[in-house]
Motif scaffolding. Structure first.
Motif, PDB file in Angstrom:
ATOM      1  N   LEU A 102       0.812  -1.221   0.000  1.00  8.21           N
ATOM      2  CA  LEU A 102       0.000   0.000   0.000  1.00  8.21           C
ATOM      3  C   LEU A 102       0.846   1.271   0.000  1.00  8.21           C
ATOM      4  CD1 LEU A 102      -2.785  -0.927   2.601  1.00  8.21           C
ATOM      5  CD2 LEU A 102      -3.009  -0.854   0.104  1.00  8.21           C
ATOM      6  N   LEU A 103       2.042   1.208   0.594  1.00  6.54           N
ATOM      7  CA  LEU A 103       2.767   2.469   0.839  1.00  6.54           C
ATOM      8  C   LEU A 103       4.030   2.671  -0.001  1.00  6.54           C
ATOM      9  CD1 LEU A 103       2.341   2.727   4.718  1.00  6.54           C
ATOM     10  CD2 LEU A 103       1.134   4.017   2.949  1.00  6.54           C
ATOM     11  N   ILE A 104       4.486   1.630  -0.686  1.00  8.95           N
ATOM     12  CA  ILE A 104       5.689   1.801  -1.510  1.00  8.95           C
ATOM     13  C   ILE A 104       5.256   2.083  -2.946  1.00  8.95           C
ATOM     14  CG2 ILE A 104       7.832   0.704  -2.335  1.00  8.95           C
ATOM     15  CD1 ILE A 104       7.937   1.018   0.669  1.00  8.95           C
ATOM     16  N   ALA A 105       5.879   3.073  -3.554  1.00 10.58           N
ATOM     17  CA  ALA A 105       5.558   3.383  -4.947  1.00 10.58           C
ATOM     18  C   ALA A 105       6.476   2.574  -5.865  1.00 10.58           C
ATOM     19  CB  ALA A 105       5.729   4.868  -5.195  1.00 10.58           C
ATOM     20  N   GLU A 106       6.138   2.509  -7.175  1.00 12.11           N
ATOM     21  CA  GLU A 106       6.879   1.631  -8.082  1.00 12.11           C
ATOM     22  C   GLU A 106       8.368   1.957  -8.178  1.00 12.11           C
ATOM     23  OE1 GLU A 106       5.211   0.606 -11.828  1.00 12.11           O
ATOM     24  OE2 GLU A 106       3.271   0.114 -10.942  1.00 12.11           O
ATOM     25  N   GLU A 107       8.691   3.213  -8.349  1.00 15.35           N
ATOM     26  CA  GLU A 107      10.111   3.589  -8.475  1.00 15.35           C
ATOM     27  C   GLU A 107      10.547   4.374  -7.241  1.00 15.35           C
ATOM     28  OE1 GLU A 107      12.106   2.677 -10.962  1.00 15.35           O
ATOM     29  OE2 GLU A 107      10.564   1.752 -12.223  1.00 15.35           O
ATOM     30  N   ALA A 108      10.200   3.859  -6.076  1.00 14.86           N
ATOM     31  CA  ALA A 108      10.353   4.654  -4.851  1.00 14.86           C
ATOM     32  C   ALA A 108      11.785   4.679  -4.318  1.00 14.86           C
ATOM     33  CB  ALA A 108       9.426   4.106  -3.784  1.00 14.86           C
ATOM     34  N   ARG A 109      12.560   3.640  -4.622  1.00 17.96           N
ATOM     35  CA  ARG A 109      13.939   3.489  -4.101  1.00 17.96           C
ATOM     36  C   ARG A 109      14.007   3.622  -2.588  1.00 17.96           C
ATOM     37  NH1 ARG A 109      17.107   6.868  -8.734  1.00 17.96           N
ATOM     38  NH2 ARG A 109      16.422   5.548 -10.446  1.00 17.96           N
ATOM     39  N   GLU A 110      13.073   2.995  -1.918  1.00 15.88           N
ATOM     40  CA  GLU A 110      13.005   3.047  -0.446  1.00 15.88           C
ATOM     41  C   GLU A 110      13.869   1.924   0.127  1.00 15.88           C
ATOM     42  OE1 GLU A 110      11.656   5.510   0.966  1.00 15.88           O
ATOM     43  OE2 GLU A 110       9.880   6.175  -0.142  1.00 15.88           O
ATOM     44  N   GLN A 111      15.174   2.049  -0.032  1.00  9.52           N
ATOM     45  CA  GLN A 111      16.067   0.981   0.426  1.00  9.52           C
ATOM     46  C   GLN A 111      16.072   0.826   1.938  1.00  9.52           C
ATOM     47  OE1 GLN A 111      19.707   2.064  -1.546  1.00  9.52           O
ATOM     48  NE2 GLN A 111      19.343   0.611  -3.199  1.00  9.52           N
ATOM     49  N   ASP A 112      15.949   1.944   2.644  1.00 11.23           N
ATOM     50  CA  ASP A 112      15.917   1.857   4.107  1.00 11.23           C
ATOM     51  C   ASP A 112      14.662   1.117   4.572  1.00 11.23           C
ATOM     52  OD1 ASP A 112      18.293   3.154   4.308  1.00 11.23           O
ATOM     53  OD2 ASP A 112      17.418   5.119   4.767  1.00 11.23           O
ATOM     54  N   ALA A 113      13.564   1.346   3.883  1.00  7.89           N
ATOM     55  CA  ALA A 113      12.323   0.648   4.231  1.00  7.89           C
ATOM     56  C   ALA A 113      12.500  -0.845   3.995  1.00  7.89           C
ATOM     57  CB  ALA A 113      11.152   1.191   3.415  1.00  7.89           C
ATOM     58  N   PHE A 114      13.176  -1.216   2.902  1.00  5.78           N
ATOM     59  CA  PHE A 114      13.436  -2.641   2.647  1.00  5.78           C
ATOM     60  C   PHE A 114      14.272  -3.249   3.768  1.00  5.78           C
ATOM     61  CE2 PHE A 114      15.751  -6.291   1.239  1.00  5.78           C
ATOM     62  CZ  PHE A 114      14.767  -7.062   0.650  1.00  5.78           C
ATOM     63  N   LYS A 115      15.336  -2.529   4.165  1.00  4.68           N
ATOM     64  CA  LYS A 115      16.209  -3.048   5.234  1.00  4.68           C
ATOM     65  C   LYS A 115      15.437  -3.231   6.534  1.00  4.68           C
ATOM     66  CE  LYS A 115      20.412  -1.003   3.428  1.00  4.68           C
ATOM     67  NZ  LYS A 115      21.072   0.314   3.444  1.00  4.68           N
ATOM     68  N   LEU A 116      14.524  -2.289   6.812  1.00  2.00           N
ATOM     69  CA  LEU A 116      13.714  -2.379   8.027  1.00  2.00           C
ATOM     70  C   LEU A 116      12.789  -3.599   7.967  1.00  2.00           C
ATOM     71  CD1 LEU A 116      12.868  -0.916  10.704  1.00  2.00           C
ATOM     72  CD2 LEU A 116      11.007   0.088   9.353  1.00  2.00           C
ATOM     73  N   VAL A 117      12.156  -3.806   6.813  1.00  2.21           N
ATOM     74  CA  VAL A 117      11.265  -4.960   6.640  1.00  2.21           C
ATOM     75  C   VAL A 117      12.059  -6.256   6.833  1.00  2.21           C
ATOM     76  CG1 VAL A 117       9.906  -6.265   4.934  1.00  2.21           C
ATOM     77  CG2 VAL A 117       9.567  -3.795   5.181  1.00  2.21           C
ATOM     78  N   LEU A 118      13.230  -6.315   6.209  1.00  6.06           N
ATOM     79  CA  LEU A 118      14.070  -7.512   6.344  1.00  6.06           C
ATOM     80  C   LEU A 118      14.452  -7.739   7.807  1.00  6.06           C
ATOM     81  CD1 LEU A 118      15.664  -9.831   5.041  1.00  6.06           C
ATOM     82  CD2 LEU A 118      17.532  -8.221   4.629  1.00  6.06           C
ATOM     83  N   SER A 119      14.818  -6.663   8.509  1.00  9.53           N
ATOM     84  CA  SER A 119      15.253  -6.868   9.897  1.00  9.53           C
ATOM     85  C   SER A 119      14.080  -7.276  10.785  1.00  9.53           C
ATOM     86  CB  SER A 119      16.000  -5.644  10.444  1.00  9.53           C
ATOM     87  OG  SER A 119      15.100  -4.624  10.744  1.00  9.53           O
ATOM     88  N   TYR A 120      12.884  -6.758  10.513  1.00 13.22           N
ATOM     89  CA  TYR A 120      11.731  -7.184  11.314  1.00 13.22           C
ATOM     90  C   TYR A 120      11.374  -8.650  11.019  1.00 13.22           C
ATOM     91  CZ  TYR A 120       7.196  -7.561  13.513  1.00 13.22           C
ATOM     92  OH  TYR A 120       6.158  -7.985  14.289  1.00 13.22           O
ATOM     93  N   MET A 121      11.446  -9.047   9.756  1.00 13.08           N
ATOM     94  CA  MET A 121      11.142 -10.439   9.398  1.00 13.08           C
ATOM     95  C   MET A 121      12.156 -11.395  10.046  1.00 13.08           C
ATOM     96  SD  MET A 121       8.363 -10.588   7.540  1.00 13.08           S
ATOM     97  CE  MET A 121       8.418 -12.056   6.494  1.00 13.08           C
ATOM     98  N   LEU A 122      13.413 -10.994  10.053  1.00 12.95           N
ATOM     99  CA  LEU A 122      14.433 -11.845  10.692  1.00 12.95           C
ATOM    100  C   LEU A 122      14.220 -11.902  12.200  1.00 12.95           C
ATOM    101  CD1 LEU A 122      17.573 -10.766   8.611  1.00 12.95           C
ATOM    102  CD2 LEU A 122      16.345 -12.945   8.459  1.00 12.95           C
ATOM    103  N   HIS A 123      13.782 -10.773  12.770  1.00 17.76           N
ATOM    104  CA  HIS A 123      13.472 -10.741  14.204  1.00 17.76           C
ATOM    105  C   HIS A 123      12.345 -11.736  14.524  1.00 17.76           C
ATOM    106  CE1 HIS A 123      12.770  -8.958  18.222  1.00 17.76           C
ATOM    107  NE2 HIS A 123      11.501  -9.180  17.947  1.00 17.76           N
ATOM    108  N   LEU A 124      11.300 -11.724  13.680  1.00 14.09           N
ATOM    109  CA  LEU A 124      10.157 -12.621  13.901  1.00 14.09           C
ATOM    110  C   LEU A 124      10.545 -14.094  13.798  1.00 14.09           C
ATOM    111  CD1 LEU A 124       7.025 -11.249  11.967  1.00 14.09           C
ATOM    112  CD2 LEU A 124       7.243 -11.592  14.434  1.00 14.09           C
ATOM    113  N   LYS A 125      11.574 -14.354  13.015  1.00  9.30           N
ATOM    114  CA  LYS A 125      12.008 -15.736  12.825  1.00  9.30           C
ATOM    115  C   LYS A 125      12.521 -16.337  14.124  1.00  9.30           C
ATOM    116  CE  LYS A 125      14.886 -17.660   9.490  1.00  9.30           C
ATOM    117  NZ  LYS A 125      15.802 -17.500   8.346  1.00  9.30           N
ATOM    118  N   THR A 126      13.215 -15.518  14.916  1.00 11.78           N
ATOM    119  CA  THR A 126      13.880 -16.077  16.095  1.00 11.78           C
ATOM    120  C   THR A 126      13.273 -15.629  17.417  1.00 11.78           C
ATOM    121  OG1 THR A 126      15.491 -14.322  15.799  1.00 11.78           O
ATOM    122  CG2 THR A 126      16.135 -16.506  15.041  1.00 11.78           C
ATOM    123  N   ASN A 127      12.288 -14.709  17.371  1.00 11.93           N
ATOM    124  CA  ASN A 127      11.672 -14.240  18.616  1.00 11.93           C
ATOM    125  C   ASN A 127      10.170 -14.444  18.556  1.00 11.93           C
ATOM    126  OD1 ASN A 127      13.947 -12.587  20.057  1.00 11.93           O
ATOM    127  ND2 ASN A 127      14.063 -12.041  17.904  1.00 11.93           N
TER     128      ASN A 127
END
Ligand SMILES: [Zn+2]
Length: 244
Positions: A102-127
């Motif tokens: 819903l919140l990322i646009a097609e050419e948004a280049r939101e790399q920090d948002a990607f890193k945050l999503v990845l870190s939250y998903m990895l957090h959920l894996k082990t916690n």
């Protein structure tokens, strides 16, 4: 011009096309939202089916010619299988993917948002799933996208706040002078400081804390997400289910 390109990212959405295909949306590590057709991916025996499931992190080779881009090859980087076996964790992961869609646009280049999503998903894996950590993720995700909210100082005039009123368009909380005549949610000092903590502290530091104030924080951050998505989020409504 025809070309092949390789993207790694999370599958955030799949929309059925015809009998066997899907139009898949992927949030890539370069911070963009891309769409491609995964042919045959709704067939049970399809090789690509597993790689285009929701919240798979994979590597996707896309063929771009005329018409819609087509998936040529897919490899799973991480299937986040521990999340799939846990109702709360998969609920949270679905909500995260929905926010990306819903919140990322097609050419948004939101790399920090990607890193945050990845870190939250990895957090959920082990916690264990913890609502306060999920709320911290949501607040930080908004900040990554340029909606950093402040709760220590009035977002309008800058004076320090002992208490305040919620006003997202101004950038967080405002003072009694800047509040204006409309009805706004009142925030006690403890709410303000919890919101600041949620925006600052790492997921791991928040885990297991602030249980008593958690519900208030959830309501406040729900209202932020509703404001950002213009009420389009569906995952939020299911949250009471996955939180049990
Ligand atoms: Zn003010």
């Amino acid at each position: 011009m025809m070309r092949l390109d390789k993207n790694s990212g999370f599958i955030v959405y799949g929309f059925p096309l015809g009998e066997a295909d899907q139009l898949v949306t992927c949030f890539t590590s370069s911070g963009n939202l891309i769409k491609f057709v995964a042919k045959g991916s709704r067939k049970v025996k399809s090789k690509s089916a597993a790689a285009v499931q929701l919240f798979i992190l994979g590597e996707y080779v896309i063929y771009r010619g005329r018409g819609l881009p087509i998936l040529r090859q897919a490899d799973i980087i991480d299937s986040f299988s521990p999340l799939r076996l846990d109702w709360s964790k998969s609920g949270a992961a679905f909500a995260v993917m929905e926010l990306c869609r819903l919140l990322i646009a097609e050419e948004a280049r939101e790399q920090d948002a990607f890193k945050l999503v990845l870190s939250y998903m990895l957090h959920l894996k082990t916690n264990d799933y913890d609502p306060i950590v999920f709320d911290s993720f949501r607040l930080k995700f908004a900040a990554c996208l340029g909606y950093e909210m402040g709760f220590s100082f009035c977002a309008q005039c800058g004076r320090p706040l002992q208490s305040g009123w919620l006003y997202w368009p101004a950038g967080g909380a405002v003072c009694s002078v800047c509040k204006g005549p409309d009805d706004k949610k009142f925030l006690r000092q403890e709410d303000l400081s919890l919101l600041d903590i949620l925006g600052e502290k790492d997921f791991i530091e928040l885990r297991g804390h602030f249980r008593s104030q958690g519900k208030t924080a959830t309501k406040i951050i729900d209202s932020l997400i509703n404001w950002l998505t213009e009420g389009k989020t569906k995952a939020q409504a299911f949250r009471p289910l996955f939180e049990g």
